[in-house]
Write a protein that holds these residues in place. Structure first.
Motif, PDB file in Angstrom:
ATOM      1  N   ALA A  60       0.676  -1.553  -0.076  1.00  0.00           N
ATOM      2  CA  ALA A  60      -0.056  -0.251   0.022  1.00  0.00           C
ATOM      3  C   ALA A  60       0.664   1.010   0.091  1.00  0.00           C
ATOM      4  O   ALA A  60       1.795   1.111   0.432  1.00  0.00           O
ATOM      5  CB  ALA A  60      -0.596   0.255   0.862  1.00  0.00           C
ATOM      6  N   ASP A  61       0.733   1.830  -0.750  1.00  0.00           N
ATOM      7  CA  ASP A  61       1.100   3.106  -0.957  1.00  0.00           C
ATOM      8  C   ASP A  61       0.795   4.978   0.170  1.00  0.00           C
ATOM      9  O   ASP A  61       0.705   5.675  -0.269  1.00  0.00           O
ATOM     10  CB  ASP A  61       1.633   3.626  -2.393  1.00  0.00           C
ATOM     11  N   GLY A  62      -0.785   3.992   0.371  1.00  0.00           N
ATOM     12  CA  GLY A  62      -1.189   5.257   1.079  1.00  0.00           C
ATOM     13  C   GLY A  62      -2.387   5.347   1.609  1.00  0.00           C
ATOM     14  O   GLY A  62      -2.956   3.226   1.219  1.00  0.00           O
ATOM     15  N   LEU A  63      -3.381   5.764   2.298  1.00  0.00           N
ATOM     16  CA  LEU A  63      -4.287   5.133   3.451  1.00  0.00           C
ATOM     17  C   LEU A  63      -5.730   6.186   2.458  1.00  0.00           C
ATOM     18  O   LEU A  63      -6.487   7.684   3.077  1.00  0.00           O
ATOM     19  CB  LEU A  63      -4.514   5.085   4.096  1.00  0.00           C
ATOM     20  N   GLY A  64      -6.928   5.040   2.719  1.00  0.00           N
ATOM     21  CA  GLY A  64      -8.079   6.319   2.377  1.00  0.00           C
ATOM     22  C   GLY A  64      -9.341   6.532   2.892  1.00  0.00           C
ATOM     23  O   GLY A  64      -9.051   6.182   4.564  1.00  0.00           O
ATOM     24  N   LEU A  65      -9.970   7.141   2.903  1.00  0.00           N
ATOM     25  CA  LEU A  65     -10.790   7.373   4.182  1.00  0.00           C
ATOM     26  C   LEU A  65     -11.067   6.140   4.760  1.00  0.00           C
ATOM     27  O   LEU A  65     -12.243   4.708   3.963  1.00  0.00           O
ATOM     28  CB  LEU A  65     -12.315   7.624   3.308  1.00  0.00           C
ATOM     29  N   ASN A  66     -10.860   6.056   5.945  1.00  0.00           N
ATOM     30  CA  ASN A  66     -12.015   4.832   6.861  1.00  0.00           C
ATOM     31  C   ASN A  66     -10.688   4.142   7.278  1.00  0.00           C
ATOM     32  O   ASN A  66     -11.302   2.461   7.071  1.00  0.00           O
ATOM     33  CB  ASN A  66     -13.256   4.217   6.476  1.00  0.00           C
ATOM     34  N   GLU A  67     -10.000   3.913   6.589  1.00  0.00           N
ATOM     35  CA  GLU A  67      -9.180   2.571   6.091  1.00  0.00           C
ATOM     36  C   GLU A  67      -7.472   2.764   7.519  1.00  0.00           C
ATOM     37  O   GLU A  67      -7.489   3.998   7.436  1.00  0.00           O
ATOM     38  CB  GLU A  67      -7.696   2.440   5.096  1.00  0.00           C
ATOM     39  N   ILE A  68      -7.298   1.835   7.939  1.00  0.00           N
ATOM     40  CA  ILE A  68      -6.291   1.986   8.535  1.00  0.00           C
ATOM     41  C   ILE A  68      -4.674   1.052   8.340  1.00  0.00           C
ATOM     42  O   ILE A  68      -5.149   0.194   7.687  1.00  0.00           O
ATOM     43  CB  ILE A  68      -6.763   0.975   9.695  1.00  0.00           C
ATOM     44  N   GLY A  69      -3.831   2.014   9.301  1.00  0.00           N
ATOM     45  CA  GLY A  69      -2.497   0.831   8.794  1.00  0.00           C
ATOM     46  C   GLY A  69      -1.601   1.628   9.732  1.00  0.00           C
ATOM     47  O   GLY A  69      -2.252   2.359  10.506  1.00  0.00           O
ATOM     48  N   ARG A  70      -0.435   0.789   9.551  1.00  0.00           N
ATOM     49  CA  ARG A  70       0.591   1.496  10.436  1.00  0.00           C
ATOM     50  C   ARG A  70       2.069   1.963   9.459  1.00  0.00           C
ATOM     51  O   ARG A  70       1.870   2.133   9.085  1.00  0.00           O
ATOM     52  CB  ARG A  70       1.746  -0.240  10.650  1.00  0.00           C
ATOM     53  N   VAL A  71       2.369   3.142  10.733  1.00  0.00           N
ATOM     54  CA  VAL A  71       3.004   4.332   9.769  1.00  0.00           C
ATOM     55  C   VAL A  71       3.966   4.377  10.679  1.00  0.00           C
ATOM     56  O   VAL A  71       4.379   4.427  11.725  1.00  0.00           O
ATOM     57  CB  VAL A  71       1.882   5.616   9.589  1.00  0.00           C
ATOM     58  N   ARG A  72       5.247   5.013  10.043  1.00  0.00           N
ATOM     59  CA  ARG A  72       6.636   5.388  11.023  1.00  0.00           C
ATOM     60  C   ARG A  72       6.078   7.799  10.985  1.00  0.00           C
ATOM     61  O   ARG A  72       6.269   7.904   9.926  1.00  0.00           O
ATOM     62  CB  ARG A  72       7.437   5.049  10.291  1.00  0.00           C
ATOM     63  N   LEU A  73       6.326   7.825  12.131  1.00  0.00           N
ATOM     64  CA  LEU A  73       5.702   9.566  12.167  1.00  0.00           C
ATOM     65  C   LEU A  73       7.307   9.779  12.561  1.00  0.00           C
ATOM     66  O   LEU A  73       8.401   9.365  13.183  1.00  0.00           O
ATOM     67  CB  LEU A  73       5.012   9.901  12.807  1.00  0.00           C
ATOM     68  N   ARG A  74       7.824  10.895  12.457  1.00  0.00           N
ATOM     69  CA  ARG A  74       8.775  11.970  12.730  1.00  0.00           C
ATOM     70  C   ARG A  74       8.626  13.473  13.590  1.00  0.00           C
ATOM     71  O   ARG A  74       7.167  14.187  12.454  1.00  0.00           O
ATOM     72  CB  ARG A  74      10.059  12.277  11.865  1.00  0.00           C
ATOM     73  N   THR A  75       8.113  13.655  14.379  1.00  0.00           N
ATOM     74  CA  THR A  75       7.643  15.190  15.161  1.00  0.00           C
ATOM     75  C   THR A  75       9.001  15.997  15.157  1.00  0.00           C
ATOM     76  O   THR A  75      10.541  15.684  15.122  1.00  0.00           O
ATOM     77  CB  THR A  75       7.385  14.694  15.816  1.00  0.00           C
ATOM     78  N   THR A  76       8.636  17.512  14.768  1.00  0.00           N
ATOM     79  CA  THR A  76       9.089  17.971  15.466  1.00  0.00           C
ATOM     80  C   THR A  76      10.073  18.497  16.691  1.00  0.00           C
ATOM     81  O   THR A  76      11.581  18.924  16.579  1.00  0.00           O
ATOM     82  CB  THR A  76       9.061  19.435  14.243  1.00  0.00           C
ATOM     83  N   VAL A  77       9.193  18.437  17.423  1.00  0.00           N
ATOM     84  CA  VAL A  77       9.475  18.370  18.946  1.00  0.00           C
ATOM     85  C   VAL A  77       8.817  16.851  19.688  1.00  0.00           C
ATOM     86  O   VAL A  77       8.406  16.057  19.676  1.00  0.00           O
ATOM     87  CB  VAL A  77       8.951  19.516  19.755  1.00  0.00           C
ATOM     88  N   PRO A  78      10.495  16.466  20.138  1.00  0.00           N
ATOM     89  CA  PRO A  78       9.812  15.345  20.982  1.00  0.00           C
ATOM     90  C   PRO A  78       7.951  15.454  21.647  1.00  0.00           C
ATOM     91  O   PRO A  78       7.657  16.268  21.911  1.00  0.00           O
ATOM     92  CB  PRO A  78      10.730  15.248  21.933  1.00  0.00           C
ATOM     93  N   LEU A  79       7.660  14.488  21.869  1.00  0.00           N
ATOM     94  CA  LEU A  79       6.481  13.605  22.325  1.00  0.00           C
ATOM     95  C   LEU A  79       6.454  12.718  23.751  1.00  0.00           C
ATOM     96  O   LEU A  79       7.956  12.418  23.806  1.00  0.00           O
ATOM     97  CB  LEU A  79       5.311  12.904  22.076  1.00  0.00           C
ATOM     98  N   LEU A  80       5.598  13.128  24.302  1.00  0.00           N
ATOM     99  CA  LEU A  80       6.048  12.531  26.208  1.00  0.00           C
ATOM    100  C   LEU A  80       5.164  11.303  25.657  1.00  0.00           C
ATOM    101  O   LEU A  80       3.822  11.332  26.361  1.00  0.00           O
ATOM    102  CB  LEU A  80       5.920  13.099  26.974  1.00  0.00           C
ATOM    103  N   ALA A  81       5.306  10.362  25.515  1.00  0.00           N
ATOM    104  CA  ALA A  81       4.195   8.627  25.015  1.00  0.00           C
ATOM    105  C   ALA A  81       4.603   8.163  25.890  1.00  0.00           C
ATOM    106  O   ALA A  81       5.774   7.282  25.575  1.00  0.00           O
ATOM    107  CB  ALA A  81       4.586   8.910  23.026  1.00  0.00           C
ATOM    108  N   ASP A  82       3.635   7.338  25.921  1.00  0.00           N
ATOM    109  CA  ASP A  82       3.364   5.196  25.925  1.00  0.00           C
ATOM    110  C   ASP A  82       2.779   4.929  25.269  1.00  0.00           C
ATOM    111  O   ASP A  82       2.029   5.486  24.172  1.00  0.00           O
ATOM    112  CB  ASP A  82       2.777   5.608  27.819  1.00  0.00           C
ATOM    113  N   GLU A  83       2.951   3.807  25.312  1.00  0.00           N
ATOM    114  CA  GLU A  83       2.351   2.634  24.405  1.00  0.00           C
ATOM    115  C   GLU A  83       1.247   2.774  24.440  1.00  0.00           C
ATOM    116  O   GLU A  83       0.576   2.969  25.387  1.00  0.00           O
ATOM    117  CB  GLU A  83       3.002   1.585  24.239  1.00  0.00           C
ATOM    118  N   TYR A  84      -0.105   2.464  23.594  1.00  0.00           N
ATOM    119  CA  TYR A  84      -1.441   3.259  23.772  1.00  0.00           C
ATOM    120  C   TYR A  84      -1.501   1.518  24.332  1.00  0.00           C
ATOM    121  O   TYR A  84      -2.763   1.760  25.330  1.00  0.00           O
ATOM    122  CB  TYR A  84      -2.284   2.948  22.444  1.00  0.00           C
TER     123      TYR A  84
END
Length: 432
Positions: free
Chosen positions: A379-403
Protein backbone atom coordinates in the motif's frame (compact mmCIF):
# COMPACT_ATOMS: atom_id res chain seq x y z
CA UNK A 1 -41.37 8.68 36.41
CA UNK A 2 -38.52 8.69 38.89
CA UNK A 3 -37.10 12.19 39.19
CA UNK A 4 -34.13 11.05 41.31
CA UNK A 5 -32.41 9.79 38.19
CA UNK A 6 -32.75 13.18 36.56
CA UNK A 7 -31.58 15.23 39.54
CA UNK A 8 -27.94 16.18 38.92
CA UNK A 9 -27.76 17.90 42.28
CA UNK A 10 -28.19 14.73 44.32
CA UNK A 11 -25.10 14.14 46.42
CA UNK A 12 -25.27 10.39 45.90
CA UNK A 13 -25.33 10.82 42.13
CA UNK A 14 -22.15 12.89 42.21
CA UNK A 15 -20.28 10.08 43.92
CA UNK A 16 -21.51 7.30 41.64
CA UNK A 17 -19.31 5.37 39.24
CA UNK A 18 -19.41 6.41 35.58
CA UNK A 19 -19.36 3.77 32.84
CA UNK A 20 -18.82 4.83 29.25
CA UNK A 21 -19.90 2.25 26.71
CA UNK A 22 -20.24 2.13 22.94
CA UNK A 23 -22.62 0.09 20.84
CA UNK A 24 -21.57 -1.52 17.59
CA UNK A 25 -23.18 -3.88 15.14
CA UNK A 26 -24.30 -4.41 11.59
CA UNK A 27 -27.19 -2.55 10.00
CA UNK A 28 -30.61 -3.46 11.46
CA UNK A 29 -29.11 -5.43 14.34
CA UNK A 30 -31.06 -3.19 16.72
CA UNK A 31 -28.49 -0.92 18.36
CA UNK A 32 -30.70 2.14 18.50
CA UNK A 33 -33.66 0.05 19.67
CA UNK A 34 -31.53 -1.41 22.45
CA UNK A 35 -30.46 2.02 23.66
CA UNK A 36 -34.03 3.26 23.48
CA UNK A 37 -35.07 0.25 25.54
CA UNK A 38 -32.39 0.98 28.17
CA UNK A 39 -33.52 4.61 28.39
CA UNK A 40 -37.15 3.54 28.65
CA UNK A 41 -36.63 0.79 31.22
CA UNK A 42 -34.50 3.03 33.45
CA UNK A 43 -37.15 5.80 33.29
CA UNK A 44 -34.66 8.28 31.87
CA UNK A 45 -36.93 9.72 29.19
CA UNK A 46 -39.54 12.40 29.74
CA UNK A 47 -43.22 11.89 29.05
CA UNK A 48 -43.18 14.36 26.14
CA UNK A 49 -40.25 12.50 24.55
CA UNK A 50 -42.16 9.24 24.73
CA UNK A 51 -45.26 10.90 23.26
CA UNK A 52 -43.21 12.29 20.37
CA UNK A 53 -41.76 8.84 19.66
CA UNK A 54 -45.20 7.25 19.82
CA UNK A 55 -46.54 9.85 17.37
CA UNK A 56 -43.56 9.38 15.02
CA UNK A 57 -44.01 5.61 15.17
CA UNK A 58 -47.68 5.93 14.29
CA UNK A 59 -46.94 8.25 11.37
CA UNK A 60 -44.43 5.72 10.00
CA UNK A 61 -47.02 2.95 10.21
CA UNK A 62 -45.22 1.03 12.94
CA UNK A 63 -47.48 -1.25 14.98
CA UNK A 64 -45.33 -0.66 18.06
CA UNK A 65 -43.52 2.21 19.79
CA UNK A 66 -40.24 2.44 17.86
CA UNK A 67 -37.76 3.18 20.65
CA UNK A 68 -34.95 3.50 18.09
CA UNK A 69 -36.31 6.97 17.30
CA UNK A 70 -35.04 8.12 20.69
CA UNK A 71 -31.45 7.95 19.43
CA UNK A 72 -31.63 8.28 15.65
CA UNK A 73 -31.93 12.03 15.83
CA UNK A 74 -30.81 13.06 12.34
CA UNK A 75 -33.52 13.35 9.70
CA UNK A 76 -31.46 11.25 7.29
CA UNK A 77 -31.19 8.54 9.91
CA UNK A 78 -34.91 8.40 10.46
CA UNK A 79 -35.66 8.40 6.74
CA UNK A 80 -33.14 5.69 5.91
CA UNK A 81 -33.58 3.69 9.10
CA UNK A 82 -29.83 3.70 9.82
CA UNK A 83 -27.47 5.36 12.26
CA UNK A 84 -24.98 7.80 10.71
CA UNK A 85 -23.71 10.07 13.45
CA UNK A 86 -22.34 9.08 16.86
CA UNK A 87 -25.27 9.75 19.19
CA UNK A 88 -24.40 10.24 22.86
CA UNK A 89 -27.05 9.46 25.44
CA UNK A 90 -27.00 9.58 29.23
CA UNK A 91 -28.85 7.62 31.87
CA UNK A 92 -28.39 6.44 35.43
CA UNK A 93 -29.53 3.77 37.86
CA UNK A 94 -29.17 3.83 41.65
CA UNK A 95 -25.83 2.03 41.24
CA UNK A 96 -24.06 3.78 38.35
CA UNK A 97 -24.15 6.59 35.77
CA UNK A 98 -23.78 5.79 32.08
CA UNK A 99 -22.74 7.54 28.88
CA UNK A 100 -23.66 5.66 25.70
CA UNK A 101 -22.06 6.23 22.31
CA UNK A 102 -24.38 4.80 19.65
CA UNK A 103 -21.93 4.25 16.80
CA UNK A 104 -22.80 3.53 13.14
CA UNK A 105 -22.57 0.01 11.74
CA UNK A 106 -21.80 0.88 8.12
CA UNK A 107 -18.23 0.32 6.96
CA UNK A 108 -18.15 3.84 5.49
CA UNK A 109 -18.58 5.22 9.00
CA UNK A 110 -15.62 3.37 10.57
CA UNK A 111 -14.14 6.72 11.63
CA UNK A 112 -17.31 7.48 13.62
CA UNK A 113 -17.03 4.18 15.44
CA UNK A 114 -13.37 4.85 16.25
CA UNK A 115 -14.40 8.20 17.70
CA UNK A 116 -17.16 6.70 19.83
CA UNK A 117 -15.19 3.70 21.12
CA UNK A 118 -11.89 5.48 21.82
CA UNK A 119 -12.96 6.53 25.33
CA UNK A 120 -15.26 3.58 26.11
CA UNK A 121 -14.85 1.30 29.11
CA UNK A 122 -17.05 -1.31 27.48
CA UNK A 123 -18.37 -2.13 24.02
CA UNK A 124 -21.69 -3.76 23.19
CA UNK A 125 -21.54 -5.68 19.92
CA UNK A 126 -24.95 -6.70 18.61
CA UNK A 127 -25.65 -9.54 16.21
CA UNK A 128 -28.94 -10.65 14.71
CA UNK A 129 -29.75 -14.17 15.93
CA UNK A 130 -31.18 -15.02 12.48
CA UNK A 131 -28.02 -13.99 10.62
CA UNK A 132 -25.34 -14.97 13.13
CA UNK A 133 -21.88 -13.43 12.93
CA UNK A 134 -21.30 -11.36 9.82
CA UNK A 135 -18.24 -9.60 8.45
CA UNK A 136 -19.06 -6.39 10.29
CA UNK A 137 -19.34 -8.22 13.64
CA UNK A 138 -15.72 -9.33 13.30
CA UNK A 139 -14.67 -5.88 12.09
CA UNK A 140 -16.25 -4.19 15.10
CA UNK A 141 -14.65 -6.69 17.48
CA UNK A 142 -11.26 -6.01 15.93
CA UNK A 143 -11.69 -2.24 16.16
CA UNK A 144 -12.65 -2.55 19.83
CA UNK A 145 -9.53 -4.63 20.38
CA UNK A 146 -7.39 -2.10 18.50
CA UNK A 147 -8.82 0.69 20.64
CA UNK A 148 -8.11 -1.34 23.81
CA UNK A 149 -11.71 -1.36 25.04
CA UNK A 150 -11.30 -3.48 28.19
CA UNK A 151 -14.73 -5.15 28.28
CA UNK A 152 -16.77 -6.67 25.44
CA UNK A 153 -20.42 -7.74 25.60
CA UNK A 154 -21.87 -9.71 22.69
CA UNK A 155 -25.64 -9.24 22.64
CA UNK A 156 -27.38 -11.85 20.49
CA UNK A 157 -30.48 -9.82 19.59
CA UNK A 158 -33.85 -10.78 18.10
CA UNK A 159 -33.84 -14.13 19.89
CA UNK A 160 -37.64 -13.98 19.82
CA UNK A 161 -37.48 -14.40 16.03
CA UNK A 162 -35.70 -17.76 16.40
CA UNK A 163 -38.05 -18.93 19.19
CA UNK A 164 -35.32 -18.51 21.80
CA UNK A 165 -33.46 -21.49 20.39
CA UNK A 166 -30.59 -22.28 22.77
CA UNK A 167 -28.55 -24.00 20.05
CA UNK A 168 -28.68 -20.90 17.85
CA UNK A 169 -27.39 -18.80 20.73
CA UNK A 170 -24.61 -21.23 21.68
CA UNK A 171 -23.41 -21.56 18.09
CA UNK A 172 -23.05 -17.77 17.76
CA UNK A 173 -21.43 -17.50 21.20
CA UNK A 174 -18.88 -20.24 20.43
CA UNK A 175 -18.02 -18.76 17.03
CA UNK A 176 -17.50 -15.26 18.45
CA UNK A 177 -15.51 -16.55 21.43
CA UNK A 178 -13.15 -18.38 19.06
CA UNK A 179 -12.64 -15.23 16.99
CA UNK A 180 -12.16 -13.04 20.10
CA UNK A 181 -9.42 -15.41 21.30
CA UNK A 182 -7.29 -14.17 18.37
CA UNK A 183 -7.75 -10.58 19.54
CA UNK A 184 -6.81 -8.82 22.74
CA UNK A 185 -10.22 -9.14 24.40
CA UNK A 186 -9.59 -9.75 28.11
CA UNK A 187 -13.23 -9.79 29.24
CA UNK A 188 -16.09 -11.16 27.12
CA UNK A 189 -19.72 -11.71 28.12
CA UNK A 190 -22.46 -13.11 25.83
CA UNK A 191 -26.14 -12.35 26.52
CA UNK A 192 -29.27 -13.43 24.56
CA UNK A 193 -31.75 -10.54 24.28
CA UNK A 194 -34.75 -9.11 22.52
CA UNK A 195 -34.34 -5.33 22.48
CA UNK A 196 -37.79 -4.82 20.97
CA UNK A 197 -39.60 -6.75 23.72
CA UNK A 198 -37.17 -5.96 26.53
CA UNK A 199 -36.18 -9.57 27.27
CA UNK A 200 -32.98 -9.87 29.35
CA UNK A 201 -32.45 -6.10 29.16
CA UNK A 202 -33.43 -4.68 32.56
CA UNK A 203 -34.24 -8.05 34.11
CA UNK A 204 -33.94 -11.76 33.39
CA UNK A 205 -36.58 -13.07 31.01
CA UNK A 206 -38.71 -16.18 31.43
CA UNK A 207 -38.41 -16.67 27.67
CA UNK A 208 -34.87 -18.05 28.15
CA UNK A 209 -34.96 -20.39 31.16
CA UNK A 210 -31.80 -22.07 29.87
CA UNK A 211 -29.79 -18.83 30.19
CA UNK A 212 -28.22 -18.56 33.64
CA UNK A 213 -26.27 -15.33 33.23
CA UNK A 214 -27.18 -11.74 34.22
CA UNK A 215 -29.46 -9.33 32.41
CA UNK A 216 -27.71 -6.69 30.34
CA UNK A 217 -28.42 -3.86 32.77
CA UNK A 218 -27.26 -5.94 35.74
CA UNK A 219 -23.98 -6.64 33.95
CA UNK A 220 -23.52 -2.96 33.06
CA UNK A 221 -24.15 -1.99 36.68
CA UNK A 222 -21.72 -4.52 38.14
CA UNK A 223 -18.87 -4.86 35.61
CA UNK A 224 -15.65 -3.94 37.43
CA UNK A 225 -13.95 -0.97 35.78
CA UNK A 226 -11.88 0.54 38.60
CA UNK A 227 -8.96 -1.78 37.89
CA UNK A 228 -8.97 -0.77 34.20
CA UNK A 229 -7.47 2.60 35.09
CA UNK A 230 -3.71 2.85 35.10
CA UNK A 231 -2.94 3.93 38.66
CA UNK A 232 0.75 2.96 38.44
CA UNK A 233 2.26 5.31 35.86
CA UNK A 234 1.90 8.93 37.00
CA UNK A 235 1.21 11.11 33.95
CA UNK A 236 0.03 14.69 34.35
CA UNK A 237 0.14 16.70 31.09
CA UNK A 238 0.21 20.41 31.93
CA UNK A 239 -2.58 22.27 30.20
CA UNK A 240 -2.31 25.73 31.73
CA UNK A 241 -0.07 27.63 34.13
CA UNK A 242 -2.14 29.50 36.71
CA UNK A 243 -0.81 32.83 37.98
CA UNK A 244 -3.54 34.85 39.78
CA UNK A 245 -4.04 38.41 38.59
CA UNK A 246 -5.09 39.57 42.05
CA UNK A 247 -2.65 41.88 43.84
CA UNK A 248 -3.48 40.17 47.14
CA UNK A 249 -2.21 36.79 45.90
CA UNK A 250 1.30 37.11 44.54
CA UNK A 251 3.05 33.83 45.37
CA UNK A 252 0.64 31.30 43.83
CA UNK A 253 1.87 29.26 40.88
CA UNK A 254 -0.08 26.19 39.85
CA UNK A 255 -0.12 23.81 36.91
CA UNK A 256 -3.60 22.86 35.74
CA UNK A 257 -4.58 19.78 33.79
CA UNK A 258 -6.31 16.41 33.85
CA UNK A 259 -4.64 13.42 35.46
CA UNK A 260 -4.00 10.92 32.66
CA UNK A 261 -2.90 8.06 34.92
CA UNK A 262 -1.40 7.27 38.31
CA UNK A 263 -2.06 8.86 41.69
CA UNK A 264 -0.64 12.23 42.78
CA UNK A 265 -0.28 13.19 46.46
CA UNK A 266 1.28 16.15 48.30
CA UNK A 267 4.83 15.27 49.32
CA UNK A 268 5.44 13.04 46.28
CA UNK A 269 8.73 13.52 44.45
CA UNK A 270 8.11 14.26 40.78
CA UNK A 271 10.01 15.01 37.61
CA UNK A 272 9.05 17.48 34.91
CA UNK A 273 9.59 16.58 31.26
CA UNK A 274 11.18 17.44 28.92
CA UNK A 275 13.52 19.43 31.21
CA UNK A 276 14.13 16.49 33.59
CA UNK A 277 14.09 18.77 36.65
CA UNK A 278 12.94 17.31 39.97
CA UNK A 279 10.63 18.78 42.60
CA UNK A 280 8.04 17.82 45.22
CA UNK A 281 4.27 18.29 45.16
CA UNK A 282 3.38 21.04 47.64
CA UNK A 283 -0.39 20.76 47.21
CA UNK A 284 -3.22 19.77 44.89
CA UNK A 285 -6.17 22.13 44.38
CA UNK A 286 -9.57 21.67 42.77
CA UNK A 287 -12.53 23.97 42.19
CA UNK A 288 -13.91 22.72 45.52
CA UNK A 289 -10.68 23.25 47.45
CA UNK A 290 -7.50 21.28 48.19
CA UNK A 291 -7.47 17.46 48.04
CA UNK A 292 -5.19 14.79 49.52
CA UNK A 293 -4.80 12.90 46.24
CA UNK A 294 -5.62 13.13 42.56
CA UNK A 295 -6.30 10.28 40.13
CA UNK A 296 -7.76 9.89 36.64
CA UNK A 297 -9.86 11.52 35.30
CA UNK A 298 -9.72 14.36 37.86
CA UNK A 299 -8.97 17.90 36.68
CA UNK A 300 -6.72 19.57 39.24
CA UNK A 301 -4.07 22.21 39.79
CA UNK A 302 -0.73 20.94 41.08
CA UNK A 303 1.61 23.19 43.09
CA UNK A 304 5.31 22.37 43.42
CA UNK A 305 7.80 23.33 46.13
CA UNK A 306 10.34 24.62 43.58
CA UNK A 307 9.98 27.33 40.98
CA UNK A 308 10.57 25.52 37.72
CA UNK A 309 10.03 26.77 34.20
CA UNK A 310 7.00 24.74 33.17
CA UNK A 311 4.63 25.47 30.31
CA UNK A 312 1.73 23.91 28.41
CA UNK A 313 2.70 20.58 26.87
CA UNK A 314 5.15 19.63 29.63
CA UNK A 315 4.44 16.57 31.74
CA UNK A 316 4.76 15.80 35.44
CA UNK A 317 5.67 12.18 36.21
CA UNK A 318 7.70 10.05 38.63
CA UNK A 319 11.53 10.27 38.48
CA UNK A 320 11.90 6.51 37.90
CA UNK A 321 8.75 5.97 35.87
CA UNK A 322 8.70 8.32 32.91
CA UNK A 323 7.20 8.16 29.43
CA UNK A 324 9.39 7.98 26.36
CA UNK A 325 10.74 11.30 25.12
CA UNK A 326 10.69 10.57 21.40
CA UNK A 327 10.52 12.18 18.00
CA UNK A 328 10.21 8.90 16.09
CA UNK A 329 6.82 7.24 16.50
CA UNK A 330 5.34 3.99 15.16
CA UNK A 331 1.55 3.97 15.27
CA UNK A 332 -1.65 2.48 13.95
CA UNK A 333 -3.87 5.19 12.48
CA UNK A 334 -7.42 5.37 11.20
CA UNK A 335 -7.68 7.80 8.30
CA UNK A 336 -10.71 10.11 8.56
CA UNK A 337 -10.38 12.59 5.70
CA UNK A 338 -12.68 12.34 2.68
CA UNK A 339 -10.86 14.79 0.45
CA UNK A 340 -7.28 13.48 0.52
CA UNK A 341 -5.34 10.32 1.26
CA UNK A 342 -2.46 9.87 3.66
CA UNK A 343 0.78 9.84 1.68
CA UNK A 344 4.36 9.14 2.67
CA UNK A 345 6.20 12.45 2.96
CA UNK A 346 3.08 14.45 3.83
CA UNK A 347 3.27 16.90 6.73
CA UNK A 348 0.62 17.37 9.41
CA UNK A 349 0.08 18.90 12.83
CA UNK A 350 0.07 16.28 15.57
CA UNK A 351 -1.93 16.85 18.78
CA UNK A 352 -0.76 14.59 21.61
CA UNK A 353 -2.10 15.19 25.16
CA UNK A 354 -1.56 18.95 25.62
CA UNK A 355 1.42 19.14 23.25
CA UNK A 356 1.16 20.23 19.63
CA UNK A 357 3.92 19.74 17.06
CA UNK A 358 4.45 19.25 13.36
CA UNK A 359 5.10 15.81 11.94
CA UNK A 360 6.04 14.15 8.67
CA UNK A 361 4.98 10.66 7.55
CA UNK A 362 8.26 8.79 7.16
CA UNK A 363 6.75 5.51 6.02
CA UNK A 364 3.64 3.37 5.61
CA UNK A 365 4.48 -0.18 6.64
CA UNK A 366 1.15 -1.76 5.72
CA UNK A 367 -2.55 -1.16 5.27
CA UNK A 368 -4.78 -3.45 7.33
CA UNK A 369 -7.96 -5.07 6.04
CA UNK A 370 -10.08 -4.95 9.20
CA UNK A 371 -12.43 -7.61 7.86
CA UNK A 372 -9.82 -10.29 7.15
CA UNK A 373 -6.91 -8.92 9.26
CA UNK A 374 -4.80 -9.22 6.10
CA UNK A 375 -1.84 -6.82 5.80
CA UNK A 376 -1.19 -5.10 2.47
CA UNK A 377 2.54 -4.37 2.50
CA UNK A 378 2.41 -2.78 -0.95
CA UNK A 379 0.00 0.00 0.00
CA UNK A 380 1.19 3.51 -0.84
CA UNK A 381 -1.54 5.45 0.97
CA UNK A 382 -4.59 5.35 3.23
CA UNK A 383 -8.06 6.43 2.16
CA UNK A 384 -11.17 7.29 4.15
CA UNK A 385 -11.83 4.81 7.01
CA UNK A 386 -8.71 2.77 6.22
CA UNK A 387 -6.30 1.67 8.96
CA UNK A 388 -2.55 1.21 8.65
CA UNK A 389 0.75 1.24 10.49
CA UNK A 390 2.92 4.31 9.93
CA UNK A 391 6.23 5.82 11.01
CA UNK A 392 6.15 9.47 12.03
CA UNK A 393 8.89 12.00 12.79
CA UNK A 394 7.94 15.01 14.90
CA UNK A 395 9.60 18.43 15.11
CA UNK A 396 9.68 18.34 18.92
CA UNK A 397 9.75 15.27 21.19
CA UNK A 398 6.48 13.77 22.35
CA UNK A 399 6.13 12.51 25.93
CA UNK A 400 4.45 9.25 25.03
CA UNK A 401 3.58 5.75 26.22
CA UNK A 402 2.44 2.75 24.23
CA UNK A 403 -1.31 2.89 23.65
CA UNK A 404 -1.81 -0.58 25.13
CA UNK A 405 -0.42 0.73 28.43
CA UNK A 406 -1.99 4.18 28.47
CA UNK A 407 -4.82 5.22 26.15
CA UNK A 408 -4.38 8.91 26.99
CA UNK A 409 -0.62 9.32 26.51
CA UNK A 410 -0.63 6.70 23.75
CA UNK A 411 -3.25 8.35 21.55
CA UNK A 412 -3.06 11.33 19.20
CA UNK A 413 -4.75 13.02 16.26
CA UNK A 414 -3.36 14.39 13.02
CA UNK A 415 -4.61 17.74 11.69
CA UNK A 416 -4.39 19.09 8.14
CA UNK A 417 -2.51 22.39 8.46
CA UNK A 418 -4.26 24.02 5.51
CA UNK A 419 -7.86 23.20 6.47
CA UNK A 420 -7.50 22.65 10.24
CA UNK A 421 -9.52 19.43 9.85
CA UNK A 422 -8.79 16.34 11.94
CA UNK A 423 -7.64 13.80 9.34
CA UNK A 424 -6.57 10.82 11.46
CA UNK A 425 -6.67 9.25 14.91
CA UNK A 426 -3.62 7.31 16.01
CA UNK A 427 -2.51 4.75 18.59
CA UNK A 428 1.19 4.61 19.44
CA UNK A 429 2.77 1.17 19.17
CA UNK A 430 6.35 2.23 19.79
CA UNK A 431 8.02 5.53 20.72
CA UNK A 432 11.76 5.92 20.60
Amino acid sequence: MSQAVLDPGAASARNMDLLRFATAGSVDDGKSTLIGRLLYDTKTIFADQLEAVEAASASRGDEYTNLALLTDGLRAEREQGITIDVAYRYFATPRRKFIIADTPGHIQYTRNMVTGASTADLALILVDARKGLVEQSRRHAFLCSLLRVPHLVLCVNKMDLVDWDQQVFEKIADEFTSFAAKLDAPDLTVIPISALNGDNIASRSEASPWYEGPSLLHHLEHVHIASDRNLVDVRFPVQYVIRPQSTTVTDYRGYAGQVASGVLKPGDEVMVLPSGLHSTIAGIDTADGPVDEAFPPMSVTVRLTDEIDISRGDMICRPHNAPAVAQDIEAMICWMDESAQLRVGAKYTIKHTTRTARTVVRGLQYRLDVNTLHRDDAADGLGLNEIGRVRLRTTVPLLADEYRRNRTTGGFILIDESTNRTVAAGMIIEAG
